[in-house]
Design a protein around this motif. Structure first.
Motif, PDB file in Angstrom:
ATOM      1  N   ARG A 166       0.971  -1.489   0.042  1.00 12.72           N
ATOM      2  CA  ARG A 166       0.193  -0.055   0.340  1.00 12.72           C
ATOM      3  C   ARG A 166       1.241   1.328  -0.046  1.00 12.72           C
ATOM      4  O   ARG A 166       0.485   2.310  -0.531  1.00 12.72           O
ATOM      5  CB  ARG A 166      -1.019  -0.137   0.869  1.00 12.72           C
ATOM      6  CG  ARG A 166      -1.937  -1.121   1.129  1.00 12.72           C
ATOM      7  CD  ARG A 166      -2.904  -0.706   0.532  1.00 12.72           C
ATOM      8  NE  ARG A 166      -4.127   0.423   0.368  1.00 12.72           N
ATOM      9  CZ  ARG A 166      -5.208   0.298   0.771  1.00 12.72           C
ATOM     10  NH1 ARG A 166      -5.478  -0.385   2.024  1.00 12.72           N
ATOM     11  NH2 ARG A 166      -5.485   1.600   1.109  1.00 12.72           N
ATOM     12  N   GLU A 169       0.861   3.280  -2.944  1.00 11.49           N
ATOM     13  CA  GLU A 169      -0.072   3.533  -3.994  1.00 11.49           C
ATOM     14  C   GLU A 169      -0.872   5.012  -2.606  1.00 11.49           C
ATOM     15  O   GLU A 169      -0.447   6.198  -2.956  1.00 11.49           O
ATOM     16  CB  GLU A 169      -1.367   2.981  -3.202  1.00 11.49           C
ATOM     17  CG  GLU A 169      -1.390   1.432  -4.476  1.00 11.49           C
ATOM     18  CD  GLU A 169      -3.015   0.965  -3.886  1.00 11.49           C
ATOM     19  OE1 GLU A 169      -3.664   0.791  -3.421  1.00 11.49           O
ATOM     20  OE2 GLU A 169      -2.747  -0.121  -4.421  1.00 11.49           O
ATOM     21  N   THR A 182      -3.496   6.415  -9.844  1.00 11.17           N
ATOM     22  CA  THR A 182      -3.027   5.655  -8.983  1.00 11.17           C
ATOM     23  C   THR A 182      -3.497   3.477  -9.100  1.00 11.17           C
ATOM     24  O   THR A 182      -2.342   3.140  -9.368  1.00 11.17           O
ATOM     25  CB  THR A 182      -3.749   5.696  -7.532  1.00 11.17           C
ATOM     26  OG1 THR A 182      -3.287   7.069  -7.688  1.00 11.17           O
ATOM     27  CG2 THR A 182      -2.758   4.590  -6.684  1.00 11.17           C
ATOM     28  N   PHE A 183      -4.777   3.858  -9.268  1.00  6.42           N
ATOM     29  CA  PHE A 183      -5.350   2.262  -9.321  1.00  6.42           C
ATOM     30  C   PHE A 183      -4.494   2.605 -10.824  1.00  6.42           C
ATOM     31  O   PHE A 183      -4.196   0.790 -11.076  1.00  6.42           O
ATOM     32  CB  PHE A 183      -6.769   2.084  -9.832  1.00  6.42           C
ATOM     33  CG  PHE A 183      -7.240   1.234 -10.177  1.00  6.42           C
ATOM     34  CD1 PHE A 183      -7.245  -0.385  -9.403  1.00  6.42           C
ATOM     35  CD2 PHE A 183      -7.577   0.644 -11.694  1.00  6.42           C
ATOM     36  CE1 PHE A 183      -7.570  -1.881 -10.294  1.00  6.42           C
ATOM     37  CE2 PHE A 183      -7.989  -0.149 -11.575  1.00  6.42           C
ATOM     38  CZ  PHE A 183      -7.945  -1.585 -11.322  1.00  6.42           C
ATOM     39  N   THR A 187      -1.221   0.023  -8.862  1.00  6.07           N
ATOM     40  CA  THR A 187      -1.885  -0.906  -8.893  1.00  6.07           C
ATOM     41  C   THR A 187      -1.623  -2.172  -9.210  1.00  6.07           C
ATOM     42  O   THR A 187      -1.215  -3.346  -8.778  1.00  6.07           O
ATOM     43  CB  THR A 187      -3.083  -0.423  -8.101  1.00  6.07           C
ATOM     44  OG1 THR A 187      -3.532   0.782  -6.691  1.00  6.07           O
ATOM     45  CG2 THR A 187      -3.656  -2.062  -6.572  1.00  6.07           C
TER      46      THR A 187
END
Lengths: 271, 256
Positions: A166, A169, A182-183, A187
């Protein structure tokens, strides 16, 4: 005994475990060797070149790939929600959406008919306004396969999202990246190996789908008769052809397993 | 459910009446029968053999008749692959012949005949009134698969009538064909007259003219691998008895 390093655990297998373990191996491998031994090798090329068999194989490849694409489109966002959302009821939601993992596929087929059939609770409105009914179409095959296979993707990807770092992120967020950026940029690359593994698993499950497809979509050559249904029907008239086609699906499964093994090992060492 | 119970009750009553007649061979040997048998029967026999099995068990206490229904072609294949069955009742002589040729059975006897009928959902959404309507492009027709007896007969009907019908689905057996119509997913299907009858109010039938209709014979035989040959023989005799004939007639089958 003294030669052994004290860090090495005793790897001898006690016999109460060894005997059932050997039986388990035999139990799992004997049917497959039976299939190999009964395969009519000399007639194999001509059995597989049968237009009906090729048609079923082609349909299976197309629908399984479409079902995997649909699963990725819908399943990855769902996995993200299940992994990241803190809202109450998420674990209940997870239980419901992964139910098809354990649900008998034929029950899934009946449920799909009740929902999306021409007389189904939603299907009747679709039919009323558009004149289109899902059963007996290639869309019904894709929906049935997605229903049964998507949970495999959701579970795999959710696991990866939970164990992903995490910190990266959060770093992206502090640098001004929006949640969706961000995803997409942080991610997704992080969970890439699991995404591949989940997709392969989903594809394999969709390729083997029988119960939900036969119940919801029916069986017609070129439209809804996928490989497993074709094998089942051929078994009644030409067992040799059914065995030959089963062999094809066995080879596909072994290939999938080989692919997954690499991916899992890689992702295992990386995470 | 109540209807099935009624049929079962009437079958029992008929069986009791026929008990003393001369052509009811197992009536006198009831005391020696025991154990269990497995009967492989065509899907179209689901209701009638279900009732016959119960009536047989009631007449012969201590016996158990386990019924397994499916497409005759599939059942024949299972028997030839060594499936443990004692009696085979097929919806076509072709599938019975396959079993006889492989040495799994001998001397089959025909016990009933069946003909085809068009089944449509009760509200008949596509307004089917004749065989020709099935050839229309927007009519969703379901048939049995080509290797299954009801699929063979259905295609024979179309051939006799000189029409070309493309189904939306080839179902594994007659009962799954029928279920697509009971659910209203298909507009019409070709099934046996007995299936239209057994489906009750959920479907209605549209008759096929006799000159183009196809009929299929139902042979029955005990299987060589049977571990309870006496009981298997008694069950076959029961199906062939007056009581059996009465039950089959109630279900809509024609006499052989």
């Amino acid at each position: 005994m003294s030669a052994r390093r004290d860090t090495e655990p005793d790897t001898r297998v006690p016999w109460p475990l060894a005997v059932p373990a050997v039986l388990a191996v035999l139990f799992l491998l004997l049917p497959l060797s039976g299939l190999l031994l009964r395969t009519p090798w000399t007639e194999l090329p001509q059995l597989l070149a049968e237009p009906a068999a090729l048609q079923a194989l082609r349909l299976s490849l197309i629908t399984a790939t479409a079902a995997t694409a649909l699963s990725l489109f819908l399943g990855v966002p769902l996995a993200w929600v299940l992994a990241r959302s803190r809202r109450p009821g998420i674990s209940l939601l997870r239980a419901f959406v992964t139910l098809p993992l354990v649900l008998p596929p034929v029950v899934g087929g009946v449920a799909l008919l009740m929902a999306f059939g021409r007389r189904g609770i939603f299907g009747q409105y679709i039919y009323e306004y558009t004149g289109f009914s899902l059963p007996f179409t290639v869309w019904a095959v894709i929906i049935a396969e997605t229903f049964v296979a998507m949970p495999f993707l959701v579970v795999t990807v959710e696991g990866a999202l939970r164990s992903a770092d995490r910190g990266l992120e959060e770093a992206a967020a502090t640098l001004g990246s929006g949640p969706f950026a961000t995803f997409r940029r942080v991610t997704l690359p992080l969970i890439w190996p699991s995404l591949i593994a989940g997709s392969v698993l989903t594809w394999a499950r969709a390729l083997g789908e029988f119960g939900a497809t036969a119940t919801f979509a029916g069986s017609f050559p070129g439209t809804t008769q996928t490989m497993p249904i074709y094998i089942y029907e051929t078994m009644q008239s030409e067992p040799d052809a059914a065995i030959a086609l089963s062999l094809v699906l066995l080879v596909v499964s072994v290939t999938v397993l080989a692919l997954l093994r690499d991916r899992w090992l890689n992702s295992g060492t990386r995470l | 459910m109540r209807k099935i119970a009624l049929i079962a009750a009437s079958a029992l009553a008929l069986a009791a009446c026929g008990g003393g007649s001369a052509d009811d061979p197992e009536a006198g040997s009831g005391d020696s029968l025991s154990g269990e048998i497995t009967v492989f029967a065509a899907a179209s026999l689901t209701e009638s053999f279900g009732n016959l099995g119960k009536a047989f068990e009631a007449e012969n206490p201590g016996t158990t008749v386990t019924l397994s229904f499916g497409p005759s072609s599939g059942l024949a294949e299972q028997i030839n692959s060594g499936a443990p069955a004692d009696v085979f009742a097929s919806a076509s002589t072709k599938n019975m012949d396959q079993v006889v040729e492989s040495g799994s059975a001998a001397d089959p006897v025909t016990f009933a005949n069946n003909t085809m009928e068009i089944a449509v959902p009760a509200d008949n959404p596509a307004k089917i009134t004749s065989l020709e309507d099935l050839a229309k492009k927007d009519v969703k027709v379901v048939l049995c698969a080509e290797d299954v007896p009801c699929g063979v007969s259905a295609r024979e009907v179309f051939k006799n009538a000189g029409i070309d019908v493309t189904p939306v689905s080839n179902e594994v057996d007659v009962k799954s064909t029928l279920s697509k119509i009971t659910l209203g997913e298909a507009d019409a299907g070709l099934v046996y007259v007995t299936d239209v009858k057994s489906a009750g109010e959920e479907v209605s039938g549209v008759e096929i003219p006799a000159d183009v209709n196809a009929s299929t014979a139902y042979p029955i035989a005990t299987l060589e691998e049977s571990k309870n040959a006496d009981l298997a023989k008694a069950f076959v005799d029961y199906v062939l008895s007056d009581a059996g004939a009465a039950e089959l007639e109630t279900a809509g089958f024609a006499k052989p």
